[in-house]
Design a protein around this motif. Structure first.
Motif, short mmCIF file in Angstrom:
data_model
loop_
_atom_site.label_atom_id
_atom_site.label_comp_id
_atom_site.label_asym_id
_atom_site.label_seq_id
_atom_site.Cartn_x
_atom_site.Cartn_y
_atom_site.Cartn_z
N GLY A 1 -29.50 86.78 -26.73
CA GLY A 1 -30.83 86.18 -26.73
C GLY A 1 -31.72 86.60 -27.88
O GLY A 1 -32.92 86.32 -27.87
N SER B 1 -26.70 83.03 -23.68
CA SER B 1 -27.95 83.55 -24.24
C SER B 1 -29.14 82.83 -23.63
O SER B 1 -30.14 83.44 -23.26
CB SER B 1 -28.00 83.34 -25.76
N SER C 1 -21.75 85.56 -25.97
CA SER C 1 -22.81 84.58 -25.68
C SER C 1 -22.34 83.15 -25.50
O SER C 1 -23.04 82.34 -24.91
CB SER C 1 -23.83 84.57 -26.80
#
Ligand SMILES: Nc1nc2c(c(=O)[nH]1)N[C@H]1C(S)=C(S)[C@@H](COP(=O)(O)OP(=O)(O)OC[C@H]3O[C@@H](n4cnc5c(N)ncnc54)[C@H](O)[C@@H]3O)O[C@H]1N2
Ligand code: MOO
Length: 392
Positions: free
Chosen positions: A275, A297, A357
């Motif tokens: 993220g 993410s 992710s």
């Protein structure tokens, strides 16, 4: 880059001031009351029997020989008045004869033709009589502002005869999905394409949190198109959530597009994994989140930031983290806060494999996100860690 806590504070400090709206009670599930509700009626509004049995005068129990002189079912009152040693057959919820003061349950009576006597039980004065206003009286507070409405509280308001209530608005949300490589499910993939999954995933996350369905809009990775899509979408939204295009690639236009249409960047990039490229902006009282395109993410950012933002917007109770022992040791680098997809087993929290992710296989079975703080690198088995529990 800012820290996770700085990002949380900036989001909280930029929460738009609450707005309210009046809605029908039928549509009130999960909304939060924006007003105190006072009762405008007594409940019960007439003296009521709470049992099937006989209405009597308590003073006549000593004599215990009653003549049944009438019947009062639930519904319109027949306005009976009983004389000494008389009884009225009565049913649950029915209005009491004017001067009756006690109800005798039918199980404790013997009836012969129209004569009734009481057996095997003592009845005190007022037994099984529901007095006027004994549930709630005119002018009494029924529910406080900030009560979140559930089946029970909606039922209670219906008992008061309420048809409409003032509640805190839920946000009007638009999801803008960017990415030229995205194909719709149900179509044949061409090499280089992937199935678009963020819209259905985030839409379901939002529904799980505040029971609202966002509007979904798709935009090409093209600066001018993105600017006009964001601009148009802003008009009908309190909150825009974009996915993709927030990193540093040549086609990552989200921040530029936002800034060129006058959105203030509050922050871009957070010291976290996943993220890291998260974008947060504001224009007037409208909020823009730019989530990274990688599915894990964007969903992590949802649980870390957006879930409580949505709840706070609608004044619903916020989620809190819990603390649990780590199920096995874990090592990370010491520069970012890590959020690990995890499973809680027998009171301990175990990191799953497949943390990258782009992957959702671990998220799909996770019931928790472990929060490992920015600067620390080594975490021992049984060490207490902070955990976000995942409810949907
Ligand atoms: N040179 C650098 N490259 C990248 C960095 C960096 O710091 N320097 N950060 C990486 C990180 S961390 C992330 S996270 C991603 C975020 O990228 P974007 O937000 O710009 O997202 P995209 O590039 O558009 O897509 C990333 C990835 O996700 C897939 N994707 C996008 N949208 C969807 C969707 N709706 N459904 C399913 N999958 C989606 C997309 O195909 C990409 O594979 O940037 C790294 N790069
Ligand atoms: O921050 Mo990205 O979300 O690590 O892959």
């Amino acid at each position: 880059m800012i820290s996770v806590n700085e990002a949380k504070d900036l989001i909280k400090n930029n929460l738009p001031s609450p707005k309210t709206t009046t809605i029908l009670l039928e549509n009130a599930l999960n909304y939060v009351l924006a007003e105190d509700i006072y009762s405008t009626i007594n409940i019960p509004s007439f003296r009521q029997s709470s049992k099937d049995g006989y209405a009597i005068l308590h003073q006549d129990i000593a004599n215990n020989n009653f003549e049944i002189v009438g019947e009062q079912p639930a519904g319109i009152s027949k306005n009976y008045e009983i004389k000494p040693n008389q009884a009225i057959r009565i049913f649950t919820g029915a209005p009491l004869p004017k001067n009756a003061d006690t109800i005798v349950m039918q199980e404790y009576t013997v009836v012969d033709n129209n004569q009734m006597s009481i057996t095997g039980a003592k009845f005190s004065l007022g037994s099984d009589v529901r007095e006027i206003g004994s549930e709630i009286a005119i002018g009494e507070l029924a529910l406080k502002q900030r009560t979140q409405l559930q089946a029970s509280s909606i039922g209670f308001l219906a008992m008061l005869g309420i048809t409409e209530i003032k509640v805190y608005n839920k946000p009007k949300i638009s999801l803008i999905i960017t990415g030229n490589e995205l194909a719709a499910r149900g179509t044949q993939l061409i090499e280089g394409q992937i199935y678009e999954s963020n819209s259905i995933m985030l839409s379901n996350a939002i529904q799980g949190t505040i029971n609202e369905t966002p509007k979904i809009v798709f935009a090409e990775d093209n600066l001018e198109t993105l600017k006009s899509v964001i601009d148009n979408t802003l008009k009908q939204s309190d909150l825009i959530i974009l996915t993709g295009g927030v990193s540093v690639g040549d086609y990552d236009y989200v921040k530029k597009a936002c800034e060129e249409i006058g959105i203030d960047t509050i922050f871009h990039r957070v010291k976290q994994k996943p993220g890291k490229p998260l974008y947060f902006g504001k224009i007037g009282n409208k909020i823009i989140f730019g989530l990274p395109g990688n599915p894990a993410s964007s969903l992590s950012c949802y649980y870390i930031y957006l879930q409580n933002f949505l709840l706070d917007f609608a004044k619903m109770p916020l989620t809190t983290t819990i603390k649990l022992p780590l199920g096995k040791s874990y090592t990370k680098s010491g520069s970012l806060t890590h959020f690990l997809k995890a499973k809680i087993v027998n009171g301990k929290v175990f990191p799953l494999t497949a943390q990258e992710s782009f992957r959702l296989s671990s998220f799909a079975i996770a019931d928790a996100l472990i929060i490992l703080p920015e600067t620390k690198e080594n975490f021992e088995e049984n060490e207490i860690v902070e955990v976000i529990t995942l409810s949907n």
